[in-house]
Design an enzyme around this catalytic site. Structure first.
Site, short mmCIF file in Angstrom:
data_model
loop_
_atom_site.label_atom_id
_atom_site.label_comp_id
_atom_site.label_asym_id
_atom_site.label_seq_id
_atom_site.Cartn_x
_atom_site.Cartn_y
_atom_site.Cartn_z
N TYR A 131 -2.41 36.98 20.04
CA TYR A 131 -1.12 37.51 20.50
C TYR A 131 -0.63 36.68 21.69
CZ TYR A 131 2.12 41.31 21.87
OH TYR A 131 3.22 42.08 22.18
N ASP B 265 7.10 49.67 23.09
CA ASP B 265 7.11 48.62 24.13
C ASP B 265 8.45 48.60 24.81
OD1 ASP B 265 6.97 46.38 25.70
OD2 ASP B 265 6.32 45.04 24.10
N ASP C 103 -1.32 46.14 27.56
CA ASP C 103 -1.11 46.49 26.15
C ASP C 103 -2.38 47.11 25.60
OD1 ASP C 103 1.42 45.41 26.18
OD2 ASP C 103 1.07 43.98 24.57
#
Lengths: 121, 121
Positions: A14, A38, A97
């Site tokens: 990512y 997000d 995250d």
């Protein structure tokens, strides 16, 4: 259950996907029916097509991610990482995250923790 | 909704509670019906009484927490932080905790992301 090693490799991919400006590679990490939130508190984005569009926009901004600390796993099928997003000439965002994975090792849910005060202009 | 400032202050109090060895102060951050999953993938612990016992044991281990990066908020009622736990003479654990808050500003759910490979002996 995906291995710790696999989940951490996906999270590193990512980071790498942003470095390479490769939105398709980012979207490919997610399951067809994945959900992203997000930032946390904003409406969820459902499904890989919408997720691909989200990352196309994110990559177009020139955003690059740098880990603030090593990626964390868990004793289940989730992992987490703290990082800083640099959007050139615009802002820096401090984020965490979390990602949940399915049996195939694809991300089924991503939640991004960053608030208005985690942005530096 | 709790303010960003409040959520971050609670997470700092969590760090400070370990520093002070004050398990009661830690448990007081949680709502009566709160749930903790620490680490993610292990059975949940339900309710403040069980949570108080969990933190009594954690504090008794001598564990101290150090932030790896600034605490993150969100656009909702959740926050997250990356930190390292030092258990003197035993191990170091790299973790990310996420916390969800109720209207009263108490923690209703805490999830701790750390896996077997996030421990250094």
């Amino acid at each position: 259950m995906p291995t710790q090693e696999h989940m951490k490799a996906v999270m590193q991919s990512y980071i790498d996907g942003f470095a390479a400006g490769d939105a398709a590679a980012l979207a490919a990490l997610f399951a067809e029916d994945a959900v992203i939130e997000d930032p946390v508190g904003n409406p969820e984005i459902h499904g890989r097509e919408a997720i691909a569009e989200f990352y196309a926009n994110a990559v177009a901004s020139g955003a690059k991610l740098t880990l603030d600390a090593p990626i964390r796993g868990s004793h289940g099928s989730k992992a987490a990482m703290a990082f800083t997003v640099e959007v050139p000439g615009l802002m820096r965002i401090r984020a965490v995250d979390t990602m949940a994975f399915n049996e195939e090792g694809l991300v089924v849910r991503m939640e991004a923790f960053w608030g208005p005060e985690d942005i530096e202009m």
